[in-house]
Motif scaffolding. Structure first.
Motif, PDB file in Angstrom:
ATOM      1  N   TRP A 190     117.945 104.330  95.105  1.00 57.32           N
ATOM      2  CA  TRP A 190     119.345 104.713  94.920  1.00 57.32           C
ATOM      3  C   TRP A 190     119.981 104.028  93.717  1.00 57.32           C
ATOM      4  O   TRP A 190     120.821 104.626  93.038  1.00 57.32           O
ATOM      5  N   TRP A 275     129.409 114.144  83.712  1.00 54.97           N
ATOM      6  CA  TRP A 275     129.356 112.977  84.608  1.00 54.97           C
ATOM      7  C   TRP A 275     128.042 112.220  84.446  1.00 54.97           C
ATOM      8  O   TRP A 275     128.003 110.986  84.519  1.00 54.97           O
ATOM      9  N   ARG A 299     138.826 113.159  88.193  1.00 53.81           N
ATOM     10  CA  ARG A 299     139.023 111.731  87.941  1.00 53.81           C
ATOM     11  C   ARG A 299     140.487 111.339  88.055  1.00 53.81           C
ATOM     12  O   ARG A 299     140.795 110.192  88.414  1.00 53.81           O
ATOM     13  N   PRO A 304     138.702 111.782  95.384  1.00 53.87           N
ATOM     14  CA  PRO A 304     137.370 111.168  95.354  1.00 53.87           C
ATOM     15  C   PRO A 304     137.371 109.710  95.804  1.00 53.87           C
ATOM     16  O   PRO A 304     136.486 109.274  96.556  1.00 53.87           O
ATOM     17  N   GLY A 305     138.369 108.934  95.341  1.00 52.03           N
ATOM     18  CA  GLY A 305     138.438 107.542  95.760  1.00 52.03           C
ATOM     19  C   GLY A 305     138.683 107.410  97.255  1.00 52.03           C
ATOM     20  O   GLY A 305     138.084 106.566  97.925  1.00 52.03           O
ATOM     21  N   LEU A 307     137.955 109.649  99.556  1.00 55.00           N
ATOM     22  CA  LEU A 307     136.750 110.078 100.264  1.00 55.00           C
ATOM     23  C   LEU A 307     135.676 108.996 100.216  1.00 55.00           C
ATOM     24  O   LEU A 307     134.970 108.754 101.205  1.00 55.00           O
ATOM     25  N   GLY A 308     135.558 108.325  99.065  1.00 53.69           N
ATOM     26  CA  GLY A 308     134.579 107.248  98.949  1.00 53.69           C
ATOM     27  C   GLY A 308     134.865 106.108  99.911  1.00 53.69           C
ATOM     28  O   GLY A 308     133.948 105.543 100.514  1.00 53.69           O
ATOM     29  N   ARG A 309     136.148 105.757 100.087  1.00 56.26           N
ATOM     30  CA  ARG A 309     136.492 104.683 101.017  1.00 56.26           C
ATOM     31  C   ARG A 309     136.227 105.085 102.466  1.00 56.26           C
ATOM     32  O   ARG A 309     135.801 104.262 103.279  1.00 56.26           O
ATOM     33  N   LEU A 311     133.904 107.120 103.446  1.00 52.32           N
ATOM     34  CA  LEU A 311     132.456 107.197 103.654  1.00 52.32           C
ATOM     35  C   LEU A 311     131.759 105.854 103.470  1.00 52.32           C
ATOM     36  O   LEU A 311     130.558 105.753 103.743  1.00 52.32           O
ATOM     37  N   ARG A 312     132.490 104.847 102.993  1.00 53.86           N
ATOM     38  CA  ARG A 312     131.853 103.570 102.703  1.00 53.86           C
ATOM     39  C   ARG A 312     131.164 102.953 103.919  1.00 53.86           C
ATOM     40  O   ARG A 312     130.033 102.455 103.785  1.00 53.86           O
ATOM     41  N   TRP A 315     127.807 104.615 104.249  1.00 53.01           N
ATOM     42  CA  TRP A 315     126.842 104.206 103.229  1.00 53.01           C
ATOM     43  C   TRP A 315     126.293 102.817 103.523  1.00 53.01           C
ATOM     44  O   TRP A 315     125.104 102.540 103.305  1.00 53.01           O
TER      45      TRP A 315
END
Length: 585
Positions: A190, A275, A299, A304-305, A307-309, A311-312, A315
């Motif tokens: 990864w 990207w 961006r 996106p930010g 969603l990233g938090r 899903l953190r 992960w």
């Protein structure tokens, strides 16, 4: 001043309060992105409803060529294409990783991939349609799965070869970094291997997507064992219009295909290629980079930010689970005796299975037609082989300089990318009316005209991989060559050829396999009541598939596999080893 007390069980600055604060800062960009995502989900669900209805052979053999149906047909085709792309990405990661990490598996998986990428789509469809119809009896879902599987077989091989090449040519410093810090195998994949191969993966994915468009007619309008099945889509629409000789509706299909290709390139592939620039292995940032309006909007958006938090935690759990796969502690040297013993045992098992399969195939063909059935396809294969060699040679001389020029210029890439994508995605079947007219008007043989149609499906592998290889060359190396005044042939010999060589080998190998695959639709050209047939193995397999002649179909596929493996072993595999040993950035 008295601060309000937080709710019971909720600390100041906790996730709910931070999330609420971010939601309060949403702008019109966030609203636009959210609306676009909701519209896409709605369209996917609406179009997907048509995949679960019942069907009958007679009703599903007919294709409605009313131009008013083209938007719905285009949406159905697009859904199949992205479903096949998702399956191709998963297959690429698993297959390429297994081949790159295991020297013994590599000896089986890579030759098998050589064969699979060269076997015509129709040969897969013969088995796939029967299997999926048995799995989903009476449902269109069976036909949809067969069509997605057929598109997958035209997409996956190129992506897998490209990612495998990036894995085996990983820069030594990155390999040493992973070993030194004892990354888990998941972290190595990864954090090291996937980013290193990302540029090539994106560009090969874009080309593979174009390969799916190329075989869309064969995937949506299927003729197997004298039974015809057709699904709503641009491919089946174009196939029906071509068979009827209706140039007007062929034009509508061409216009729809062009809109689809340009739209997907603008909304999906261009943001991805821009990207992927972040994964370039360089010490100084380029003065000019690719840009994408869609990527800029994403961006600027908070989604996106957020969603990233969200899903953190998932992960992190996945990263912890990856520890079960072990650490990257493979020894740099192994015991020669143990290696020889393991190689001997593996070769005995694999060779025994292959020999058993060949004996069983020989018995079947001997009982059905006799082993003399191999004589005709062996001779016809020489004609197709000659076309493949000419095509790859000419495509290399023409497209490698063009690909390098495009890959070195972000401005030119923005201009050329949609144009090349349209050309690479354009199905050769759509040009059959023009080709038949041209050949009949000029008296040119289809044996020569077939090379041009094969080129439409194969030459782009060389161009796309050359572009990806040129883009991956670090900017600081190019600037160093400029400072030293290295120009002309010296620049090609010292920088460009070593830099693009691994990517070119992938492109040449897949172009060779794509040419064999494209022969199935390039050696038999039909428009209206006129059919032109070239002398070659592709026409032999197409004829056997249409009549449900399984002995001749198996003989043709076996002979094609023999030619492909021999060519790859004598040429492309040696070039792969050279790229792995000498030319890795």
């Amino acid at each position: 001043m008295t601060l309000p007390k937080p709710a019971p069980g909720t600390a100041r600055g906790s996730l709910p309060s931070r999330t609420a604060a971010r939601l309060a800062r949403m702008t019109w960009v966030d609203a636009l992105v959210a609306a676009a995502v909701l519209v896409l989900l709605y369209l996917a669900l609406r179009v997907g409803q048509g995949t679960t209805v019942r069907f009958s052979t007679g009703r599903n053999a007919a294709v409605d060529t009313d131009p008013a149906r083209l938007p719905y047909d285009a949406a159905r085709s697009l859904l199949r294409m992205f479903a096949a792309l998702a399956v191709s990405v998963v297959f690429t990661f698993g297959y390429a990783y297994a081949a790159a990490r295991s020297r013994r598996l590599e000896r089986v998986l890579i030759p098998a991939l050589d064969i699979l990428q060269s076997v015509p789509v129709l040969a897969f469809l013969t088995v796939a349609v029967t299997g999926f119809l048995a799995l989903f009896p009476g449902s269109v879902l069976g036909l949809e799965c067969a069509a997605v599987f057929a598109i997958f077989t035209s997409q996956a091989w190129n992506m897998t070869f490209g990612f495998y090449c990036s894995l085996v040519s990983l820069p030594p410093e990155l390999d040493e970094l992973s070993r030194s810090f004892r990354f888990t195998r998941w972290m190595r994949f990864w954090k090291v291997e996937l980013p290193s191969g990302m540029i090539g993966l994106v560009w090969n994915g874009m080309l593979s997507f174009g390969g799916g468009w190329f075989f869309l007619v064969a995937s949506e309008a299927i003729s197997v064992d004298n039974q015809r099945y057709a699904l709503p889509g641009v491919g089946s629409y174009a196939g029906a219009a071509i068979a009827a000789g209706d140039l007007g509706r062929v034009g509508w299909a061409i216009a729809t295909m062009a809109v689809l290709v340009v739209g997907v390139n603008l909304l999906f592939w261009r943001p991805l290629t821009a990207w992927a620039e972040r994964f370039k292995n360089e010490q100084s940032e380029a003065t000019e980079v690719q840009r994408s309006v869609v990527l800029d909007l994403l961006r600027r958006s908070h989604w996106p930010g957020l969603l990233g938090r969200l899903l953190r935690p998932g992960w992190r759990a996945l990263s912890r689970a990856g520890r079960l796969l072990g650490t990257d502690d493979r020894p740099l040297a192994v015991d020669p005796g143990r290696r020889r013993a393991g190689d001997t045992a593996f070769a005995a098992v694999a060779g025994g299975l292959v020999l058993w399969g060949l004996i069983d195939l020989g018995r079947y063909l001997h009982g059905a037609t006799g082993l003399g059935v191999f004589g005709e396809p062996l001779l016809l294969g020489l004609a197709t082989l000659a076309r493949v060699v000419v095509l790859v040679t000419v495509a290399t001389l023409v497209w490698v300089p063009v690909g390098v020029r495009i890959g070195f210029s972000p401005r030119l890439t923005r201009i050329a990318q949609p144009l090349v994508q349209v050309l690479a995605s354009f199905p050769a079947n759509f040009l059959f009316p023009l080709v038949v007219w041209l050949l009949l008007r000029t008296g040119l043989s289809i044996d020569l005209g077939g090379v041009l149609l094969m080129a439409l499906g194969a030459q782009w592998y060389i161009l796309f991989n050359t572009i990806a290889g040129a883009m991956a060359i670090p900017t600081d190396l190019r600037e160093a060559m400029d400072d030293l005044g290295v120009r002309g042939w010296q620049r090609w010999r010292r920088l460009i050829i070593p830099g693009i060589f691994p990517a070119y080998v992938t492109g040449g190998l897949t172009a060779s396999g794509g040419a064999w695959n494209a022969s199935i639709v390039s050696e038999v050209v039909t428009f209206g009541g006129t059919t032109l047939t070239a002398t070659g193995l592709g026409a032999y397999i197409a004829r056997a598939t249409e009549h449900g002649d399984y002995p001749h179909l198996l003989a043709g596929v076996a002979v094609m596999s023999l030619y492909v493996v021999a060519l790859n072993r004598l040429l492309w595999r040696r070039l792969y080893r050279l790229a792995e040993r000498r030319y890795s950035l």
